[in-house]
Design a protein around this motif. Structure first.
Motif, PDB file in Angstrom:
ATOM      1  N   ARG A   1     -42.344 116.894   1.775  1.00  0.00           N
ATOM      2  CA  ARG A   1     -41.871 116.911   3.162  1.00  0.00           C
ATOM      3  C   ARG A   1     -40.353 116.739   3.210  1.00  0.00           C
ATOM      4  O   ARG A   1     -39.659 117.427   3.958  1.00  0.00           O
ATOM      5  CB  ARG A   1     -42.551 115.829   3.982  1.00  0.00           C
ATOM      6  CG  ARG A   1     -42.118 115.869   5.442  1.00  0.00           C
ATOM      7  CD  ARG A   1     -42.694 114.691   6.227  1.00  0.00           C
ATOM      8  NE  ARG A   1     -42.146 114.690   7.563  1.00  0.00           N
ATOM      9  CZ  ARG A   1     -40.946 114.190   7.878  1.00  0.00           C
ATOM     10  NH1 ARG A   1     -40.172 113.664   6.957  1.00  0.00           N
ATOM     11  NH2 ARG A   1     -40.525 114.221   9.129  1.00  0.00           N
TER      12      ARG A   1
ATOM     13  N   ALA B   1     -38.708 119.935   2.113  1.00  0.00           N
ATOM     14  CA  ALA B   1     -38.781 120.934   3.184  1.00  0.00           C
ATOM     15  C   ALA B   1     -37.785 120.613   4.299  1.00  0.00           C
ATOM     16  O   ALA B   1     -37.152 121.518   4.850  1.00  0.00           O
ATOM     17  CB  ALA B   1     -40.198 121.017   3.740  1.00  0.00           C
TER      18      ALA B   1
ATOM     19  N   HIS C   1     -42.897 122.547   8.394  1.00  0.00           N
ATOM     20  CA  HIS C   1     -43.863 121.707   7.699  1.00  0.00           C
ATOM     21  C   HIS C   1     -45.060 121.478   8.605  1.00  0.00           C
ATOM     22  O   HIS C   1     -44.908 121.074   9.756  1.00  0.00           O
ATOM     23  CB  HIS C   1     -43.215 120.371   7.334  1.00  0.00           C
ATOM     24  CG  HIS C   1     -44.109 119.472   6.553  1.00  0.00           C
ATOM     25  ND1 HIS C   1     -44.833 118.477   7.139  1.00  0.00           N
ATOM     26  CD2 HIS C   1     -44.401 119.446   5.235  1.00  0.00           C
ATOM     27  CE1 HIS C   1     -45.532 117.843   6.211  1.00  0.00           C
ATOM     28  NE2 HIS C   1     -45.280 118.425   5.044  1.00  0.00           N
TER      29      HIS C   1
ATOM     30  N   GLU D   1     -41.568 120.489  12.477  1.00  0.00           N
ATOM     31  CA  GLU D   1     -42.816 119.909  11.981  1.00  0.00           C
ATOM     32  C   GLU D   1     -43.905 119.898  13.041  1.00  0.00           C
ATOM     33  O   GLU D   1     -43.639 119.688  14.217  1.00  0.00           O
ATOM     34  CB  GLU D   1     -42.546 118.478  11.510  1.00  0.00           C
ATOM     35  CG  GLU D   1     -43.681 117.823  10.811  1.00  0.00           C
ATOM     36  CD  GLU D   1     -43.255 116.545  10.141  1.00  0.00           C
ATOM     37  OE1 GLU D   1     -43.830 116.230   9.097  1.00  0.00           O
ATOM     38  OE2 GLU D   1     -42.343 115.863  10.637  1.00  0.00           O
TER      39      GLU D   1
END
Length: 64
Positions: A5, A8, A24, A57
């Protein structure tokens, strides 16, 4: 998972000015056809995130 994460996130921050989208999707359910974690539904969620490109996200299911 946190390392992926974070990677990313860094890619997103570095590449967004160049027109490259990195996002993500956190999946918080078992992936299985015919359930709430149906792969087609998850794919739709990812595709919507990609199409909108208004945030980095998303979680699946929503409000997880």
């Amino acid at each position: 998972m946190s390392g992926i994460r974070n990677y990313a996130t860094n890619l997103h921050n570095e590449l967004k000015e160049k027109g490259v989208f990195v996002g993500h999707l956190s999946i918080g359910t078992m992936i299985q056809v015919g359930t709430a974690g149906d792969p087609d539904v998850i794919a739709d969620t990812w595709y919507n995130l990609f199409q909108k490109k208004d945030h980095f996200e998303e979680t699946f299911p929503a409000n997880f």
